[in-house]
Design a protein around this motif. Structure first.
Motif, mmCIF file in Angstrom:
data_model
loop_
_atom_site.group_PDB
_atom_site.id
_atom_site.type_symbol
_atom_site.label_atom_id
_atom_site.label_comp_id
_atom_site.label_asym_id
_atom_site.label_seq_id
_atom_site.Cartn_x
_atom_site.Cartn_y
_atom_site.Cartn_z
ATOM 1 N N ALA A 190 0.828 -1.203 0.000
ATOM 2 C CA ALA A 190 0.000 0.000 0.000
ATOM 3 C C ALA A 190 0.862 1.253 0.000
ATOM 4 O O ALA A 190 0.541 2.248 -0.672
ATOM 5 C CB ALA A 190 -0.939 -0.010 1.206
ATOM 6 N N LEU A 191 1.957 1.221 0.738
ATOM 7 C CA LEU A 191 2.883 2.364 0.756
ATOM 8 C C LEU A 191 3.439 2.635 -0.634
ATOM 9 O O LEU A 191 3.540 3.794 -1.061
ATOM 10 C CB LEU A 191 4.019 2.102 1.744
ATOM 11 C CG LEU A 191 5.129 3.146 1.769
ATOM 12 C CD1 LEU A 191 4.596 4.509 2.180
ATOM 13 C CD2 LEU A 191 6.258 2.700 2.705
ATOM 14 N N PHE A 192 3.781 1.587 -1.353
ATOM 15 C CA PHE A 192 4.260 1.765 -2.730
ATOM 16 C C PHE A 192 3.217 2.482 -3.569
ATOM 17 O O PHE A 192 3.516 3.455 -4.277
ATOM 18 C CB PHE A 192 4.601 0.404 -3.335
ATOM 19 C CG PHE A 192 4.795 0.430 -4.830
ATOM 20 C CD1 PHE A 192 5.914 1.021 -5.389
ATOM 21 C CD2 PHE A 192 3.842 -0.132 -5.674
ATOM 22 C CE1 PHE A 192 6.087 1.056 -6.783
ATOM 23 C CE2 PHE A 192 4.004 -0.101 -7.046
ATOM 24 C CZ PHE A 192 5.125 0.496 -7.607
ATOM 25 N N LEU A 193 1.962 2.038 -3.498
ATOM 26 C CA LEU A 193 0.907 2.653 -4.298
ATOM 27 C C LEU A 193 0.582 4.067 -3.824
ATOM 28 O O LEU A 193 0.131 4.904 -4.615
ATOM 29 C CB LEU A 193 -0.354 1.790 -4.268
ATOM 30 C CG LEU A 193 -0.257 0.442 -4.970
ATOM 31 C CD1 LEU A 193 -1.536 -0.361 -4.773
ATOM 32 C CD2 LEU A 193 0.034 0.608 -6.462
ATOM 33 N N ALA A 194 0.795 4.339 -2.534
ATOM 34 C CA ALA A 194 0.504 5.670 -1.995
ATOM 35 C C ALA A 194 1.577 6.691 -2.342
ATOM 36 O O ALA A 194 1.289 7.888 -2.436
ATOM 37 C CB ALA A 194 0.359 5.585 -0.476
ATOM 38 N N SER A 195 2.791 6.232 -2.550
ATOM 39 C CA SER A 195 3.933 7.134 -2.683
ATOM 40 C C SER A 195 4.229 7.455 -4.150
ATOM 41 O O SER A 195 3.668 6.863 -5.076
ATOM 42 C CB SER A 195 5.169 6.496 -2.056
ATOM 43 O OG SER A 195 5.652 5.441 -2.871
ATOM 44 N N ASP A 196 5.156 8.378 -4.323
ATOM 45 C CA ASP A 196 5.577 8.744 -5.678
ATOM 46 C C ASP A 196 6.351 7.639 -6.373
ATOM 47 O O ASP A 196 6.623 7.738 -7.579
ATOM 48 C CB ASP A 196 6.428 10.016 -5.624
ATOM 49 C CG ASP A 196 5.622 11.248 -5.252
ATOM 50 O OD1 ASP A 196 4.385 11.207 -5.407
ATOM 51 O OD2 ASP A 196 6.218 12.233 -4.790
ATOM 52 N N ASP A 197 6.724 6.579 -5.641
ATOM 53 C CA ASP A 197 7.386 5.440 -6.279
ATOM 54 C C ASP A 197 6.501 4.821 -7.358
ATOM 55 O O ASP A 197 7.008 4.168 -8.273
ATOM 56 C CB ASP A 197 7.737 4.373 -5.241
ATOM 57 C CG ASP A 197 8.875 4.792 -4.334
ATOM 58 O OD1 ASP A 197 9.572 5.782 -4.658
ATOM 59 O OD2 ASP A 197 9.072 4.144 -3.285
ATOM 60 N N SER A 198 5.191 4.987 -7.228
ATOM 61 C CA SER A 198 4.257 4.398 -8.205
ATOM 62 C C SER A 198 3.591 5.475 -9.053
ATOM 63 O O SER A 198 2.435 5.331 -9.455
ATOM 64 C CB SER A 198 3.183 3.580 -7.478
ATOM 65 O OG SER A 198 2.449 4.400 -6.573
ATOM 66 N N SER A 199 4.320 6.533 -9.357
ATOM 67 C CA SER A 199 3.736 7.709 -10.016
ATOM 68 C C SER A 199 3.133 7.429 -11.387
ATOM 69 O O SER A 199 2.289 8.188 -11.859
ATOM 70 C CB SER A 199 4.788 8.818 -10.137
ATOM 71 O OG SER A 199 5.903 8.364 -10.891
ATOM 72 N N PHE A 200 3.535 6.336 -12.047
ATOM 73 C CA PHE A 200 2.975 6.002 -13.369
ATOM 74 C C PHE A 200 2.216 4.678 -13.323
ATOM 75 O O PHE A 200 2.000 4.038 -14.340
ATOM 76 C CB PHE A 200 4.091 5.951 -14.427
ATOM 77 C CG PHE A 200 3.609 6.121 -15.838
ATOM 78 C CD1 PHE A 200 2.851 7.216 -16.215
ATOM 79 C CD2 PHE A 200 3.916 5.179 -16.813
ATOM 80 C CE1 PHE A 200 2.399 7.371 -17.525
ATOM 81 C CE2 PHE A 200 3.479 5.315 -18.131
ATOM 82 C CZ PHE A 200 2.711 6.429 -18.478
ATOM 83 N N VAL A 201 1.789 4.290 -12.128
ATOM 84 C CA VAL A 201 0.992 3.080 -11.944
ATOM 85 C C VAL A 201 -0.454 3.511 -11.754
ATOM 86 O O VAL A 201 -0.777 4.210 -10.786
ATOM 87 C CB VAL A 201 1.475 2.259 -10.729
ATOM 88 C CG1 VAL A 201 0.634 1.004 -10.561
ATOM 89 C CG2 VAL A 201 2.954 1.900 -10.888
ATOM 90 N N ASN A 202 -1.322 3.107 -12.656
ATOM 91 C CA ASN A 202 -2.701 3.597 -12.644
ATOM 92 C C ASN A 202 -3.639 2.535 -13.205
ATOM 93 O O ASN A 202 -3.374 1.966 -14.258
ATOM 94 C CB ASN A 202 -2.795 4.875 -13.491
ATOM 95 C CG ASN A 202 -4.071 5.659 -13.260
ATOM 96 O OD1 ASN A 202 -4.686 5.553 -12.203
ATOM 97 N ND2 ASN A 202 -4.461 6.455 -14.241
ATOM 98 N N GLY A 203 -4.705 2.238 -12.481
ATOM 99 C CA GLY A 203 -5.678 1.248 -12.937
ATOM 100 C C GLY A 203 -5.220 -0.179 -12.755
ATOM 101 O O GLY A 203 -5.869 -1.112 -13.236
ATOM 102 N N SER A 204 -4.134 -0.375 -12.031
ATOM 103 C CA SER A 204 -3.552 -1.703 -11.916
ATOM 104 C C SER A 204 -4.183 -2.491 -10.770
ATOM 105 O O SER A 204 -4.872 -1.940 -9.904
ATOM 106 C CB SER A 204 -2.041 -1.617 -11.686
ATOM 107 O OG SER A 204 -1.777 -1.165 -10.373
ATOM 108 N N GLU A 205 -3.896 -3.791 -10.762
ATOM 109 C CA GLU A 205 -4.232 -4.655 -9.635
ATOM 110 C C GLU A 205 -2.933 -5.262 -9.130
ATOM 111 O O GLU A 205 -2.285 -6.033 -9.829
ATOM 112 C CB GLU A 205 -5.208 -5.746 -10.040
ATOM 113 C CG GLU A 205 -5.628 -6.630 -8.865
ATOM 114 C CD GLU A 205 -6.772 -7.581 -9.200
ATOM 115 O OE1 GLU A 205 -7.442 -8.039 -8.261
ATOM 116 O OE2 GLU A 205 -6.998 -7.850 -10.406
ATOM 117 N N LEU A 206 -2.555 -4.886 -7.920
ATOM 118 C CA LEU A 206 -1.327 -5.384 -7.314
ATOM 119 C C LEU A 206 -1.678 -6.495 -6.338
ATOM 120 O O LEU A 206 -2.316 -6.266 -5.311
ATOM 121 C CB LEU A 206 -0.599 -4.250 -6.590
ATOM 122 C CG LEU A 206 0.668 -4.633 -5.814
ATOM 123 C CD1 LEU A 206 1.681 -5.330 -6.716
ATOM 124 C CD2 LEU A 206 1.280 -3.409 -5.151
#
Length: 251
Positions: free
Chosen positions: A226-242
């Motif tokens: 969740a931290l990865f998805l919340a942070s700027d580390d995932s800035s180009f991750v959108n609509g995904s299922e992790l």
């Protein structure tokens, strides 16, 4: 070393126990001001103490729109924005097809679908540029599970929300992703087996036998995703299922 959510304002619904609490603790450690919600005041108060000074507990039933309004009015008055919205409140119970009632259906879909929809909708005026919305899915939506069809269907709806909302929010610099845990040792999961400790352990052992990693997960392992998805580390991750599932939904 800078913390990944320094100064961010985060909301974690269903944040008083299990995955929600573990995530709220990790968000706070990473510098976020964290609001947690839940329906039981005693559990909320205990969770706020566990999280520390950066936590604010607000009693909210996410199926009641007026209570969601109160939550976002409080966030607006205190911080004026939301940077991370982790929509985690929900739940379900085992019920065979022949035993499903209208009450069971309504309760499950209210908690897992209606609550998710209106939590996100009511957050929109407060979402900042670059905000991250994280929806809690379930591996139950990816396959078949005996006696769990209503819950699984509700979580399939959550996955669909993420895919569609990224189009509704196109160009607004707001990301929506679905975080999908497998079997995680939480009060919600073990509670499905009833109060008997031996039955609970038997269920966990059964899940462990099905998971390629040979064990069930820990709530903090989901929190780190969740931290990865919340942070700027995932800035180009959108609509995904992790998936955070030890591989169970991948085989």
């Amino acid at each position: 070393m800078s913390r990944k959510l320094e100064g961010k304002v985060a909301i974690v619904t269903g944040g008083s126990t299990g995955i929600g609490l573990a995530t709220a603790i990790r968000f706070a450690k990473e510098g976020a001001h964290v609001y947690i919600t839940g329906r039981r005041q005693a559990e909320l108060d205990a969770a706020a103490l566990a999280i520390g000074n950066n936590a604010i507990a607000v009693r909210v039933d996410s199926t009641k729109l007026e209570e969601l309004d109160e939550l976002f009015n409080e966030v607006k008055s205190q911080h004026g924005r939301v940077d991370v919205l982790f929509v985690n409140a929900g739940g379900g119970e085992l019920r065979n097809l022949k035993d499903i009632t209208e009450e069971h259906f309504d309760d499950t879909f209210d908690r897992n679908v209606k609550g998710v929809l209106f939590t996100v909708q009511k957050s929109l005026p407060l979402l900042s540029k670059g905000a991250s919305i994280i929806l809690t899915g379930s591996t139950a939506a990816s396959g078949g599970t005996p006696d769990f069809s209503v819950y699984a269907a509700s979580k399939a709806a959550v996955r669909s929300f993420a895919r569609n909302w990224i189009l509704d929010l196109k160009g607004q610099d707001i990301r929506v992703n679905c975080l999908t845990p497998g079997p995680i040792k939480t009060p919600g999961l073990v509670g499905l087996a009833g109060p008997d400790v031996a039955h609970q352990q038997g269920m966990l052992d059964h899940f462990a036998s099905l998971i390629p990693m040979g064990r069930v997960g820990d709530p903090d392992e989901v929190a780190r995703a969740a931290l990865f998805l919340a942070s700027d580390d995932s800035s180009f991750v959108n609509g995904s299922e992790l998936f955070v599932d030890g591989g169970i939904a991948q085989i």
